[in-house]
Design a protein around this motif. Structure first.
Motif, PDB file in Angstrom:
ATOM      1  N   SER A 160       0.870  -1.173   0.000  1.00 31.91           N
ATOM      2  CA  SER A 160       0.000   0.000   0.000  1.00 31.91           C
ATOM      3  C   SER A 160       0.911   1.228   0.000  1.00 31.91           C
ATOM      4  O   SER A 160       1.994   1.206   0.577  1.00 31.91           O
ATOM      5  N   TYR A 161       0.458   2.301  -0.641  1.00 36.89           N
ATOM      6  CA  TYR A 161       1.350   3.453  -0.757  1.00 36.89           C
ATOM      7  C   TYR A 161       0.561   4.752  -0.864  1.00 36.89           C
ATOM      8  O   TYR A 161      -0.606   4.779  -1.281  1.00 36.89           O
ATOM      9  N   LEU A 189      -3.758   7.316  -3.029  1.00 40.95           N
ATOM     10  CA  LEU A 189      -3.631   6.119  -2.204  1.00 40.95           C
ATOM     11  C   LEU A 189      -3.744   4.915  -3.120  1.00 40.95           C
ATOM     12  O   LEU A 189      -4.662   4.835  -3.941  1.00 40.95           O
ATOM     13  N   GLY A 190      -2.806   3.987  -3.006  1.00 41.56           N
ATOM     14  CA  GLY A 190      -2.800   2.868  -3.943  1.00 41.56           C
ATOM     15  C   GLY A 190      -2.443   1.541  -3.320  1.00 41.56           C
ATOM     16  O   GLY A 190      -1.973   1.458  -2.182  1.00 41.56           O
ATOM     17  N   LEU A 191      -2.696   0.509  -4.098  1.00 39.22           N
ATOM     18  CA  LEU A 191      -2.339  -0.861  -3.751  1.00 39.22           C
ATOM     19  C   LEU A 191      -1.534  -1.460  -4.895  1.00 39.22           C
ATOM     20  O   LEU A 191      -1.805  -1.176  -6.063  1.00 39.22           O
ATOM     21  N   GLY A 192      -0.566  -2.278  -4.567  1.00 39.28           N
ATOM     22  CA  GLY A 192       0.255  -2.911  -5.587  1.00 39.28           C
ATOM     23  C   GLY A 192       0.504  -4.367  -5.287  1.00 39.28           C
ATOM     24  O   GLY A 192       0.444  -4.809  -4.128  1.00 39.28           O
ATOM     25  N   SER A 213      -0.134  -2.147 -10.082  1.00 37.88           N
ATOM     26  CA  SER A 213      -0.504  -1.232  -9.013  1.00 37.88           C
ATOM     27  C   SER A 213      -1.670  -0.372  -9.464  1.00 37.88           C
ATOM     28  O   SER A 213      -1.866  -0.128 -10.664  1.00 37.88           O
ATOM     29  N   TYR A 214      -2.464   0.097  -8.509  1.00 36.90           N
ATOM     30  CA  TYR A 214      -3.612   0.941  -8.801  1.00 36.90           C
ATOM     31  C   TYR A 214      -3.706   2.026  -7.748  1.00 36.90           C
ATOM     32  O   TYR A 214      -3.602   1.737  -6.549  1.00 36.90           O
ATOM     33  N   GLY A 215      -3.898   3.265  -8.176  1.00 38.90           N
ATOM     34  CA  GLY A 215      -3.960   4.371  -7.240  1.00 38.90           C
ATOM     35  C   GLY A 215      -5.259   5.152  -7.378  1.00 38.90           C
ATOM     36  O   GLY A 215      -5.845   5.239  -8.461  1.00 38.90           O
ATOM     37  N   TYR A 216      -5.713   5.748  -6.264  1.00 34.77           N
ATOM     38  CA  TYR A 216      -6.928   6.553  -6.243  1.00 34.77           C
ATOM     39  C   TYR A 216      -6.599   7.920  -5.661  1.00 34.77           C
ATOM     40  O   TYR A 216      -6.043   8.022  -4.564  1.00 34.77           O
ATOM     41  N   ASN A 241       8.105  11.660  -8.864  1.00 29.61           N
ATOM     42  CA  ASN A 241       7.188  10.981  -7.960  1.00 29.61           C
ATOM     43  C   ASN A 241       7.779  10.957  -6.553  1.00 29.61           C
ATOM     44  O   ASN A 241       8.966  10.694  -6.380  1.00 29.61           O
ATOM     45  N   PHE A 242       6.935  11.256  -5.576  1.00 26.58           N
ATOM     46  CA  PHE A 242       7.282  11.078  -4.160  1.00 26.58           C
ATOM     47  C   PHE A 242       6.362  10.012  -3.603  1.00 26.58           C
ATOM     48  O   PHE A 242       5.147  10.079  -3.782  1.00 26.58           O
ATOM     49  N   GLN A 243       6.931   9.009  -2.909  1.00 27.92           N
ATOM     50  CA  GLN A 243       6.113   7.866  -2.493  1.00 27.92           C
ATOM     51  C   GLN A 243       6.537   7.329  -1.132  1.00 27.92           C
ATOM     52  O   GLN A 243       7.724   7.254  -0.823  1.00 27.92           O
ATOM     53  N   ILE A 244       5.525   6.978  -0.341  1.00 28.86           N
ATOM     54  CA  ILE A 244       5.712   6.271   0.923  1.00 28.86           C
ATOM     55  C   ILE A 244       4.984   4.944   0.791  1.00 28.86           C
ATOM     56  O   ILE A 244       3.788   4.920   0.472  1.00 28.86           O
ATOM     57  N   ALA A 245       5.680   3.844   1.036  1.00 27.61           N
ATOM     58  CA  ALA A 245       5.093   2.526   0.792  1.00 27.61           C
ATOM     59  C   ALA A 245       5.288   1.597   1.990  1.00 27.61           C
ATOM     60  O   ALA A 245       6.313   1.658   2.681  1.00 27.61           O
ATOM     61  N   TYR A 246       4.282   0.749   2.195  1.00 29.98           N
ATOM     62  CA  TYR A 246       4.363  -0.332   3.185  1.00 29.98           C
ATOM     63  C   TYR A 246       4.156  -1.639   2.436  1.00 29.98           C
ATOM     64  O   TYR A 246       3.182  -1.795   1.685  1.00 29.98           O
TER      65      TYR A 246
END
Length: 309
Positions: free
Chosen positions: A37-38, A65-68, A79-82, A298-303
């Motif tokens: 998730s990111y 907010l997305g899931l990959g 991956s898909y982002g909203y 792109n700036f991204q924070i991911a778990y």
């Protein structure tokens, strides 16, 4: 159809470049399947200098907010982002944007693709006040960038940005590659370039740089790379050999950091690809105020969760 096939080949080619690794420096995780998730913020901004004055046109786009899903060592990576519209500042106008970015970190090669279409920008002062809106400004950018990683047995871009393996010891690598870009800028009146309200530019060139990952401890790491290059361009591809060729500098920094455990990881990354659609200097080497730069990234924070499937 040819364009789509070319993009597909550019994307999948790094996965078929098998390379041995030094397992004292790099170690893949045991679980091959992961879900992430990111929070991500993609951007495309324009900075124009005219007669010594600089204006920076920014988009008003919210984070997404997305899931990959990733399967290591295969070409599956979805991956898909909203978009989180409630995070948009309405005082800065409204930006309509289509932003497709692909950043693929292979063992021997990195590949970056940009397909970006933005309409609606704003400017503000250093205190983020005195906001002016430019709803008529439209920017399109299409680009492809790739580099070869020389020290690919000891240095891992995968560990730094995908976190599907670990960098056990600090290591770095020289980089060599290049890119190709097409840019189109249009407006009713807010953008002016050589007495016109539009600018078209096609350019390509070479670049080189260096990347390094610090293995701070068994779990913590930070990584950074910088690439600089020279591109050659003109308004249209058919103008090469017929009109004067312009020379533009390019810069592409990347930064990442994170924390790894066997079952999960937390990571932060930032990339910013800077190219110029126009660039000229006085005879003494100073800028004469006729530069147009585009920054995209792109700036991204991911778990990331790793599953034993």
């Amino acid at each position: 159809m040819k364009l789509y096939l070319s993009l597909l080949l550019i994307f999948v080619s790094p996965f078929f470049c098998a390379a041995q690794i030094d397992t004292t420096y790099i170690k893949p995780f045991e679980n091959k399947f992961s879900v992430s998730s990111y929070l991500a913020l993609k951007f495309l901004s324009l900075e124009q200098e005219t007669n010594g004055e600089t204006k920076k046109f920014m988009p008003n786009t919210p984070m997404s907010l997305g899931l990959g899903v990733t399967v290591n060592n295969t070409i599956i990576n979805f991956s898909y982002g909203y978009g989180l519209g409630f995070m948009r500042d309405d005082k800065k106008g409204r930006t309509k944007a289509f932003d497709f970015q692909l950043h693929n970190y292979g063992r021997k090669f990195t590949v970056d693709l940009f397909i970006q279409k933005y309409r609606g920008f704003y400017t503000a002062d250093n205190s983020n006040k005195n906001i002016q809106l430019y709803p008529d400004l439209k920017i399109q950018q299409y680009g492809a960038f790739g580099q070869y990683i020389f020290n690919n047995k000891k240095f891992s871009y995968k560990a730094a940005f995908n976190q599907n393996e670990r960098q056990l010891k600090s290591a770095g690598s020289w980089l060599l590659g290049g890119g190709v870009y097409f840019t189109k800028i249009d407006s009713d009146s807010s953008f002016v370039h050589k007495s016109k309200n539009s600018l078209r530019n096609f350019q390509f060139g070479v670049s080189g740089g260096y990347a390094y990952t610090w293995a701070i401890s068994k779990r913590w790491f930070t990584s950074g790379s910088i690439t600089a290059g020279v591109n050659f361009g003109t308004e249209r591809i058919n103008d090469f050999g017929k009109k004067k060729i312009e020379i533009y500098p390019t810069f592409f920094p990347r930064i990442s950091g994170g924390y790894n455990k066997e079952k999960w990881s937390l990571g932060l990354s930032y990339i910013n690809n800077l190219i110029f659609s126009s660039f000229s200097q006085d005879s003494d080497g100073t800028n004469n105020g006729n530069s147009t730069g585009l920054a995209s990234g792109n700036f991204q924070i991911a778990y990331i969760w790793r599953l034993g499937i």
